[in-house]
Scaffold this active site. Structure first.
Site, PDB file in Angstrom:
ATOM      1  N   ASP A  67       0.832  -1.197   0.000  1.00 16.12           N
ATOM      2  CA  ASP A  67       0.000   0.000   0.000  1.00 16.12           C
ATOM      3  C   ASP A  67       0.870   1.253   0.000  1.00 16.12           C
ATOM      4  O   ASP A  67       2.083   1.194   0.194  1.00 16.12           O
ATOM      5  CB  ASP A  67      -1.021  -0.024   1.139  1.00 16.12           C
ATOM      6  CG  ASP A  67      -0.393  -0.030   2.515  1.00 16.12           C
ATOM      7  OD1 ASP A  67       0.523   0.775   2.755  1.00 16.12           O
ATOM      8  OD2 ASP A  67      -0.834  -0.817   3.365  1.00 16.12           O
ATOM      9  N   GLU A  68       0.241   2.379  -0.227  1.00 12.39           N
ATOM     10  CA  GLU A  68       0.957   3.647  -0.377  1.00 12.39           C
ATOM     11  C   GLU A  68       1.864   3.955   0.811  1.00 12.39           C
ATOM     12  O   GLU A  68       2.960   4.496   0.649  1.00 12.39           O
ATOM     13  CB  GLU A  68      -0.068   4.770  -0.574  1.00 12.39           C
ATOM     14  CG  GLU A  68       0.514   6.111  -0.856  1.00 12.39           C
ATOM     15  CD  GLU A  68      -0.544   7.173  -1.135  1.00 12.39           C
ATOM     16  OE1 GLU A  68      -0.160   8.318  -1.398  1.00 12.39           O
ATOM     17  OE2 GLU A  68      -1.754   6.863  -1.079  1.00 12.39           O
TER      18      GLU A  68
END
Length: 191
Positions: free
Chosen positions: A48-49
């Site tokens: 994820d980011e």
């Protein structure tokens, strides 16, 4: 057609994709910023980011499917809020209940232990927090599944929210001392 394979140290704040899928992603950092990847390159799984670390990329869908399977271990180092103790580690190892897409699931048994010292990662581009908010500790967690934000949800389920998450290994491939944003082309993944 011969396929191509890459390792990247995905930095914090980067999406594990090459094109924006939603209007809000247009200004986000994408993988293509770091290398001129060939057409058809895909990330094998995602980070994820807010997560960092080893991400494998390939033009071969069969290789991608094999690596995403439960046969290949993925190891993460997580900096957690507080000093994770043995009872919490034992719960992680046994499997904990987490929410995934509005369902409750029990994670598969995994390997988990506390690291004696903080790993020597490059400082994150955005500061995590300062010490006046209490102590933190680092744990190593090795899983064979990849549910949405799984490791973060696992540490939160045992009372130790994740502050920083770095994938350090996929199968026998290690992140090592790759700098954030670094890309290495490899002949294969040797898995």
């Amino acid at each position: 057609m011969s396929h191509r394979h890459f390792l990247i140290h995905k930095p914090y704040g980067c999406l594990s994709q090459f094109t924006s899928q939603f209007s809000g992603e247009a200004k986000k950092t994408m993988l293509g910023k770091f290398h001129d990847f060939p057409a058809g390159t895909m990330s094998i799984g995602r980070l994820d980011e807010d997560s960092e670390g080893l991400l494998l990329l390939t033009t071969d869908g069969k290789v991608s499917e094999a690596i995403r399977s439960r046969h290949v271990e993925k190891e993460y180092y997580a900096q957690v809020d507080g000093l994770m103790d043995e009872p919490a580690l034992a719960r992680l190892r046994a499997g904990v209940e987490i929410g995934v897409h509005s369902e409750k699931v029990i994670t598969s048994p995994c390997a988990a232990h506390r690291l004696d010292s903080a790993p020597a990662f490059a400082p994150r581009t955005r500061k995590i927090r300062d010490d006046r908010h209490g102590p933190t500790s680092w744990v190593a967690i090795t899983v064979r599944e990849g549910k949405f934000r799984q490791v973060r949800k696992m540490t939160a389920a045992v009372g130790f929210p994740t502050l920083r998450l770095v994938r350090v290994r996929v199968g026998g491939i290690w992140l090592g001392d790759m700098a954030p944003g670094a890309v290495v082309e490899v002949p294969d993944f040797g898995l």
